[in-house]
Design an enzyme around this catalytic site. Structure first.
Site, short mmCIF file in Angstrom:
data_model
loop_
_atom_site.label_atom_id
_atom_site.label_comp_id
_atom_site.label_asym_id
_atom_site.label_seq_id
_atom_site.Cartn_x
_atom_site.Cartn_y
_atom_site.Cartn_z
N SER A 1 0.86 -1.18 0.00
CA SER A 1 0.00 0.00 0.00
C SER A 1 0.89 1.22 0.00
O SER A 1 2.03 1.17 0.48
CB SER A 1 -0.88 0.01 1.25
N TYR B 1 -1.11 -0.94 10.17
CA TYR B 1 -1.29 -1.16 8.74
C TYR B 1 -0.02 -0.80 7.98
O TYR B 1 0.46 -1.57 7.13
CB TYR B 1 -2.46 -0.32 8.24
N PHE C 1 -8.28 3.04 -3.90
CA PHE C 1 -8.96 2.26 -4.93
C PHE C 1 -10.44 2.08 -4.62
O PHE C 1 -10.86 2.05 -3.46
CB PHE C 1 -8.29 0.90 -5.10
#
Length: 259
Positions: free
Chosen positions: A152, A165, A198
């Site tokens: 990411s 994350y 996205f």
């Protein structure tokens, strides 16, 4: 690498980036196995593309082993692995409740879960798939397989609340080149995609004004990325034999702000 007739495994393939990739591979003639925990969506997609669904939890050795065994019994040893399984997280490292003044920190169990799925789960699938690829006869130029991982943009510019994350996705980026080097003499290539914002199911459920704001933050084009665009890059990484050891942002030029 040619896709027609080639066995492929896509993790997290029941929806979003993984589903788009599974469809793209199947459209080129690949035999696709869908690894996911959502049996309803996974079975439906497998029926749509003529693939096979394997109920797989990437945090479990036994589950991943069973998934690969089922996929290989149906399609043969895979030469392609695309890792899309992952979860998000948004919790501050430590914070103060504005109303009560209570101080809290990120629950370590929740932090570990993100690492287990996004980072260790990715490596687990890579290691087991690569071991299987080593049994294959090499193709042209000695190639045995191709692996694509999903990180990411948060790996490089994580936002507030994204410590877990970002750590998990940064780990995926950090291990890409070492794994490519581990496998170079066996003809297995490894690359990673760093998607930006996205239009996946998570964002599709957001209010229109939120999606419009996110789209406006992208330098160009000012829109959300489409899963099919991720799939096209994954296909390029698989089919272009000189693509190896790379981490590529796919983000419309965005650099994420703190929040």
């Amino acid at each position: 690498m040619k896709l027609a007739g080639t066995a492929a495994v896509v993790t997290g393939a029941a929806s979003g980036l993984g589903a788009a990739t599974a469809r793209a591979l199947a459209s080129e003639g690949a035999k696709v196995a869908i690894f996911d925990m959502n049996a309803e969506k996974g079975e439906a997609l497998a029926a749509e593309i003529g693939g096979i669904f394997c109920n797989v939890d990437v945090t479990s050795d036994d589950s991943v082993d069973a998934g690969f065994a089922k996929a290989r019994a149906a399609h043969g040893q895979e030469r392609i692995l695309v890792n899309c399984a992952g979860v998000g997280s948004a919790v501050k490292t430590a914070s103060r409740d504005k109303a009560t003044g209570e101080i809290k920190h990120y629950p370590l169990g929740a932090f570990e879960k993100v690492i287990q799925i996004n980072l260790i789960g990715t490596f687990r699938c890579i290691a087991k798939s690569a071991a299987g690829m080593l049994t294959l006869e090499p193709l042209e130029h000695g190639e045995r397989g191709a692996i694509v991982n999903t990180a990411s943009v948060a790996a490089e510019d994580g936002q507030i609340g994204q410590a877990a994350y970002s750590a998990s996705k940064g780990g995926v980026v950090g291990m890409t080149l070492p794994i490519a080097r581990d496998l170079m003499n066996e003809g297995i290539r490894v690359n990673t995609i760093l998607p930006g914002i996205f239009n996946t199911p998570l964002l599709q459920a957001a209010p229109d004004n939120v999606k419009a704001s996110l789209a406006a933050s992208v330098p160009f084009p000012k829109r959300l990325g489409e899963p099919e665009e991720y799939a096209k890059l994954a296909i390029a990484m698989i089919t272009i034999g000189y693509f190896n050891g790379e981490d590529v942002r796919l983000d419309g030029g965005i650099r994420m702000a703190p929040r």
